[in-house]
Design a protein around this motif. Structure first.
Motif, mmCIF file in Angstrom:
data_model
loop_
_atom_site.group_PDB
_atom_site.id
_atom_site.type_symbol
_atom_site.label_atom_id
_atom_site.label_comp_id
_atom_site.label_asym_id
_atom_site.label_seq_id
_atom_site.Cartn_x
_atom_site.Cartn_y
_atom_site.Cartn_z
ATOM 1 N N PRO A 198 1.057 -1.174 0.144
ATOM 2 C CA PRO A 198 -0.194 0.069 -0.047
ATOM 3 C C PRO A 198 0.841 1.327 0.113
ATOM 4 N N GLY A 199 0.738 2.127 -1.112
ATOM 5 C CA GLY A 199 1.237 3.494 -0.893
ATOM 6 C C GLY A 199 2.637 3.327 -1.513
ATOM 7 N N MET A 200 2.890 2.357 -2.066
ATOM 8 C CA MET A 200 4.382 2.096 -2.461
ATOM 9 C C MET A 200 4.228 1.768 -3.849
ATOM 10 N N GLY A 201 5.522 1.955 -4.476
ATOM 11 C CA GLY A 201 5.843 1.486 -5.907
ATOM 12 C C GLY A 201 6.004 0.053 -5.888
ATOM 13 N N LEU A 202 6.121 -0.453 -7.152
ATOM 14 C CA LEU A 202 6.457 -1.896 -7.282
ATOM 15 C C LEU A 202 7.898 -2.062 -6.961
ATOM 16 N N ARG A 203 8.148 -3.373 -6.276
ATOM 17 C CA ARG A 203 9.546 -3.626 -5.866
ATOM 18 C C ARG A 203 9.847 -5.144 -6.564
ATOM 19 N N LEU A 204 11.193 -4.945 -7.106
ATOM 20 C CA LEU A 204 11.202 -6.265 -7.931
ATOM 21 C C LEU A 204 11.688 -7.603 -7.131
ATOM 22 N N ILE A 205 11.209 -8.800 -7.085
ATOM 23 C CA ILE A 205 11.626 -9.744 -6.282
ATOM 24 C C ILE A 205 12.512 -10.691 -6.899
ATOM 25 N N TYR A 206 12.431 -11.138 -8.104
ATOM 26 C CA TYR A 206 13.263 -12.000 -9.079
ATOM 27 C C TYR A 206 12.912 -11.769 -10.537
ATOM 28 N N TYR A 207 13.787 -11.894 -11.155
ATOM 29 C CA TYR A 207 13.735 -11.878 -12.687
ATOM 30 C C TYR A 207 14.342 -12.788 -13.399
ATOM 31 N N SER A 208 13.945 -13.179 -14.664
ATOM 32 C CA SER A 208 14.582 -14.201 -15.498
ATOM 33 C C SER A 208 14.874 -13.542 -16.955
ATOM 34 N N ALA A 209 15.878 -13.567 -17.154
ATOM 35 C CA ALA A 209 16.181 -12.795 -18.537
ATOM 36 C C ALA A 209 16.161 -13.802 -19.526
ATOM 37 N N SER A 210 16.245 -15.012 -19.445
ATOM 38 C CA SER A 210 15.840 -15.939 -20.720
ATOM 39 C C SER A 210 15.567 -17.358 -19.902
ATOM 40 N N GLU A 211 15.198 -18.319 -20.634
ATOM 41 C CA GLU A 211 14.644 -19.442 -20.307
ATOM 42 C C GLU A 211 15.868 -20.168 -19.713
ATOM 43 N N GLY A 212 15.867 -20.646 -18.524
ATOM 44 C CA GLY A 212 16.929 -21.245 -17.841
ATOM 45 C C GLY A 212 17.683 -20.566 -16.795
ATOM 46 N N THR A 213 17.377 -19.169 -16.786
ATOM 47 C CA THR A 213 18.287 -18.444 -15.935
ATOM 48 C C THR A 213 17.147 -17.600 -15.204
ATOM 49 N N THR A 214 17.756 -17.247 -13.792
ATOM 50 C CA THR A 214 17.066 -16.463 -12.754
ATOM 51 C C THR A 214 17.937 -15.548 -12.071
ATOM 52 N N ASP A 215 17.494 -14.424 -11.597
ATOM 53 C CA ASP A 215 18.302 -13.746 -10.557
ATOM 54 C C ASP A 215 17.571 -12.881 -9.929
ATOM 55 N N LYS A 216 18.036 -12.593 -8.718
ATOM 56 C CA LYS A 216 17.649 -11.975 -7.430
ATOM 57 C C LYS A 216 17.443 -10.662 -7.809
ATOM 58 N N ARG B 121 11.605 -20.813 -13.710
ATOM 59 C CA ARG B 121 11.525 -20.247 -15.018
ATOM 60 C C ARG B 121 11.148 -21.717 -15.927
ATOM 61 N N LEU B 122 10.042 -22.197 -16.087
ATOM 62 C CA LEU B 122 9.505 -23.460 -16.502
ATOM 63 C C LEU B 122 9.919 -23.663 -17.841
ATOM 64 N N ASN B 123 9.594 -22.647 -18.649
ATOM 65 C CA ASN B 123 9.858 -22.729 -20.209
ATOM 66 C C ASN B 123 9.796 -21.362 -20.530
ATOM 67 N N LYS B 124 9.737 -20.839 -21.803
ATOM 68 C CA LYS B 124 9.678 -19.737 -22.354
ATOM 69 C C LYS B 124 8.582 -18.722 -21.815
ATOM 70 N N ARG B 125 7.285 -19.660 -21.678
ATOM 71 C CA ARG B 125 6.191 -18.728 -21.664
ATOM 72 C C ARG B 125 5.931 -18.650 -19.979
ATOM 73 N N GLU B 126 6.244 -19.526 -19.249
ATOM 74 C CA GLU B 126 5.790 -19.654 -17.794
ATOM 75 C C GLU B 126 6.976 -19.218 -16.588
ATOM 76 N N PHE B 127 6.560 -18.609 -15.752
ATOM 77 C CA PHE B 127 7.598 -18.157 -14.655
ATOM 78 C C PHE B 127 6.937 -18.035 -13.351
ATOM 79 N N SER B 128 6.980 -19.028 -12.371
ATOM 80 C CA SER B 128 6.323 -19.083 -11.107
ATOM 81 C C SER B 128 7.177 -18.608 -10.124
ATOM 82 N N LEU B 129 6.296 -18.228 -8.900
ATOM 83 C CA LEU B 129 6.913 -17.689 -7.636
ATOM 84 C C LEU B 129 6.520 -18.432 -6.677
#
Lengths: 114, 111
Positions: free
Chosen positions: B39-57, B68-76
């Motif tokens: 509430p009252g905040m902007g969005l803060r990044l949790i994790y990201y995935s630059a491409s299939e098979g890679t994830t970063d904090k 990152r299950l495949n190119k289409r899907e990214f679960s948290l």
């Protein structure tokens, strides 16, 4: 990292007037900026973007101005309409060409007075 | 063309429970992201995935894992939910260096 913030939490304007929403950023390495609109209960919606090699960019009823000298950008909305009522966020991204996420400001709530 | 979809839309968990938030995009984007919005905040990044098979904090990764299950899907995944994780979670996708497209969000309450 950078911080991106907005000057005012709430902006109230008369319908038909122009709105100006301001944003300041701290990281000189930021080279890509985006303005998003978020309506209640929805995800952010892209409005307009600008890269650091530009000072101004225009879209339909919206203009973004970038002043790199003072690290400031603004969103101008012409002839504000009731449908423009929302929270507006500026977001920035560091240079480097990677897929880093965006850094968001806290948002300005734009209220349209009839 | 649905863009970015997220499930579920709402969820209530008890402290210590686990759950997975699902995200899928049909825009053939390489990059995907998870943000949280308080509430009252902007969005803060949790994790990201630059491409299939890679994830970063991102800025606030503690208490979360991603796949990152495949190119289409990214679960948290929240392994052991805490009240501090009560928030609205947004998934986004993009072509690298261009605007991110956001899903409608998942509203999570942890009691």
């Amino acid at each position: 990292g950078e911080s991106v913030g907005l000057h005012l939490p709430t902006l109230s304007v008369q319908e038909g007037d122009n709105s100006i929403i301001n944003c300041a950023y701290s990281n000189s390495a930021s080279d890509y900026f985006i303005w998003y609109k978020q309506e209640s209960g929805k995800g952010p919606q892209f409005i307009i973007d600008i890269r650091s090699n530009m000072d101004k960019r225009q879209g339909q009823r919206v203009t973004v101005l970038l002043n790199k000298t003072v690290k400031h950008l603004s969103l101008q909305i012409a002839a504000t309409q009731p449908g423009d009522s929302a929270v507006y966020f500026c977001a920035g991204q560091d240079s480097g060409g990677g897929a880093d996420g965006l850094t968001f400001g806290k948002g300005t709530h734009l209220i349209i007075q009839p | 063309n649905a863009g970015v979809t997220q499930t579920p839309k709402f969820q209530v968990l008890k402290t210590g429970q686990s759950m997975t938030l699902q995200c899928a995009q049909d825009m053939n984007h390489n990059s995907m992201y998870w943000y949280r919005q308080d509430p009252g905040m902007g969005l803060r990044l949790i994790y990201y995935s630059a491409s299939e098979g890679t994830t970063d904090k991102g800025e606030v990764p503690n208490g979360y894992n991603v796949s990152r299950l495949n190119k289409r899907e990214f679960s948290l995944r929240l392994e052991s939910a805490a009240p501090s994780q009560t928030s609205v979670y947004f998934c986004a996708s993009s072509v690298v260096g261009y605007e991110q497209y956001f899903g409608p969000g998942t509203r999570l309450t942890v009691t």
